[in-house]
Design a protein around this motif. Structure first.
Motif, short mmCIF file in Angstrom:
data_model
loop_
_atom_site.label_atom_id
_atom_site.label_comp_id
_atom_site.label_asym_id
_atom_site.label_seq_id
_atom_site.Cartn_x
_atom_site.Cartn_y
_atom_site.Cartn_z
N GLN A 270 -29.44 2.07 23.24
CA GLN A 270 -28.70 1.73 24.18
C GLN A 270 -27.16 1.49 23.86
O GLN A 270 -26.32 1.93 24.79
N MET A 271 -26.88 1.04 22.75
CA MET A 271 -25.48 0.89 22.42
C MET A 271 -24.86 2.28 22.06
O MET A 271 -23.58 2.46 22.23
N GLY A 272 -25.54 3.41 21.62
CA GLY A 272 -25.51 4.60 21.16
C GLY A 272 -24.95 5.10 22.62
O GLY A 272 -23.68 5.95 22.68
N ILE A 273 -25.35 5.06 23.84
CA ILE A 273 -25.10 5.80 25.04
C ILE A 273 -23.78 5.00 25.64
O ILE A 273 -23.02 5.72 26.42
N TYR A 274 -23.73 3.76 25.28
CA TYR A 274 -22.42 3.08 25.65
C TYR A 274 -21.08 3.52 25.04
O TYR A 274 -20.18 3.59 25.31
N ALA A 275 -21.55 3.71 23.63
CA ALA A 275 -20.36 4.17 22.87
C ALA A 275 -19.92 5.63 23.34
O ALA A 275 -18.89 5.90 23.37
N VAL A 276 -21.15 6.43 23.55
CA VAL A 276 -20.72 7.95 23.95
C VAL A 276 -20.05 7.71 25.54
O VAL A 276 -19.10 8.65 25.91
N GLY A 277 -20.76 7.01 26.28
CA GLY A 277 -20.00 6.73 27.65
C GLY A 277 -18.55 6.32 27.55
O GLY A 277 -17.93 6.86 28.47
N ALA A 278 -18.08 5.26 26.96
CA ALA A 278 -16.87 4.88 26.64
C ALA A 278 -15.97 6.04 26.44
O ALA A 278 -14.90 6.24 26.99
N ARG A 279 -16.38 6.96 25.34
CA ARG A 279 -15.56 8.03 24.78
C ARG A 279 -15.43 9.03 26.19
O ARG A 279 -14.20 9.74 26.26
N ARG A 280 -16.64 9.35 26.71
CA ARG A 280 -16.55 10.51 27.49
C ARG A 280 -15.85 10.07 28.82
O ARG A 280 -15.25 10.81 29.41
N ALA A 281 -16.43 8.85 29.27
CA ALA A 281 -15.84 8.84 30.74
C ALA A 281 -14.49 8.19 30.61
O ALA A 281 -13.74 8.26 31.76
N TRP A 282 -14.07 7.33 29.81
CA TRP A 282 -12.86 6.48 29.69
C TRP A 282 -11.94 6.74 28.65
O TRP A 282 -10.93 6.21 28.55
N ASN A 283 -12.23 7.80 27.95
CA ASN A 283 -11.51 8.37 26.72
C ASN A 283 -11.07 7.14 25.91
O ASN A 283 -9.81 7.08 25.16
N MET A 284 -11.88 6.23 25.48
CA MET A 284 -11.91 5.09 24.60
C MET A 284 -12.17 5.56 23.12
O MET A 284 -13.20 5.53 22.85
#
Length: 248
Positions: free
Chosen positions: A159-173
Motif C-alpha cells: 500500500q505505501m509502496g504504490i502511494y510513494a510511486v503514485g506521488a512521484r508519477r502523478a504529482w512529481n513529488m
C-alpha cells in the motif's frame, strides 16, 4: 469483460491477494460487506480528520468534527456504540495534542492520484499529504485499528509502496516519505520514497491485473475463517456456527 479490468488500486490488489473469489464478489458482482464496530469507527475517524484538516487549524475543534462525522451504523446496541465512540474520542484527543506540535503544512486530504503503466491505469487516494519546511513531501495513511503489527517495515507495505510511486508519477513529488499513522497508538512509522522498489511494486500490480484480465478467480480457502462473505459463499470452508438447541 468487466469494464474496469485495466484499472487497479491497492484495495483491489489486496482483496485479490486475500482471495480471488472475494475480488469477484466485491468488484465484479458489487456485493458489499456489512459494517462492524471497528470499520464503522474507522470511517468516523477518517471523515473527522478529513473535515478538520480541510476546514480548521484549531486542534480544539477536532472533537466537534468527530461528533459531526460520527457514523452510528454497525453497532449492536446503544451501549456498544458509546463504548466505541469513547475509544475514538480518546484517540482524537491524543491526535489533537500532537497537532499543537506539528511543523508541517497540510497540503491536501483524500487526494487521488492516477497514472498509466502501459495499458494499466493505477489509482489511489491518500488520506493526507503534508509539506515540510524544507520543501519535501509526506504522504500519510491513517490506521485506526488496534490489530496491527507496529514492527512491520513500511517498505514491506504494498500500500505505501504504490502511494510513494503514485506521488512521484502523478504529482512529481520526488523528495519525500511515506508514513503510517497508527492513530490508536499515537505512533508513526515512515520510509523515504526512494526506499521503495518501484519495479517490484508495479510488477506485483500488473501480474495480478493479468490474472483478473483472464478471469482467474479460484478461491483461497485459507482466508475463509476471516472472510466477510464466509456465510454467503458456496466455496467457503469456514465452520458454520452451531444451530440453536431445540426446545425440550
Amino acid at each position: 469483460m468487466y469494464s474496469d479490468v485495466y484499472e487497479l488500486n491497492y484495495s483491489k490488489i489486496k482483496t485479490y491477494m486475500e482471495c480471488p473469489l472475494l475480488y469477484k464478489y466485491k468488484y465484479m458482482e458489487n456485493k458489499r460487506e456489512g459494517l462492524v464496530p471497528a470499520s464503522s469507527l474507522g470511517v468516523s475517524i477518517h471523515r473527522a480528520l478529513e473535515e478538520y484538516h480541510r476546514n480548521s487549524n484549531d486542534p480544539s475543534e477536532l472533537l466537534a468534527y468527530y461528533d459531526d462525522c460520527w457514523l452510528g451504523a454497525g453497532y449492536s446496541s446503544a451501549g456498544e456504540q458509546m463504548e466505541w465512540y469513547l475509544k475514538g474520542k480518546k484517540m482524537l484527543e491524543t491526535y489533537a495534542e500532537r497537532e499543537y506540535e506539528r511543523k508541517t503544512t497540510v497540503d491536501s486530504t483524500e487526494r487521488e492520484f492516477i497514472f498509466q503503466e502501459g495499458q494499466w491505469t493505477l489509482r489511489g487516494k491518500i488520506d493526507r499529504i503534508d509539506k515540510h519546511p524544507d520543501g519535501s513531501w509526506e504522504v500519510i495513511d491513517y490506521k485506526t485499528g488496534t490489530d496491527v503489527d507496529l514492527s512491520l517495515a513500511v517498505t514491506d507495505s504494498l500500500q505505501m509502496g504504490i502511494y510513494a510511486v503514485g506521488a512521484r508519477r502523478a504529482w512529481n513529488m520526488q523528495k519525500g516519505k511515506a508514513t503510517f499513522y497508527f492513530v490508536a497508538f499515537d505512533k508513526t512509522v515512515s520510509a523515504p520514497f526512494d526506499a521503495f522498489d518501484e519495479k517490484k511494486i508495479l510488477d506485483t500490480f500488473i501480474d495480478i491485473g493479468k490474472k483478473i484480465e483472464v478471469g482467474d478467480f479460484e478461491p483461497n480457502l485459507e482466508h475463509c475463517a476471516v472472510c466477510p462473505f464466509n456465510t454467503r459463499c458456496e466455496k467457503s470452508c469456514a465452520v458454520p456456527p452451531p444451530a440453536p438447541a431445540a426446545a425440550e
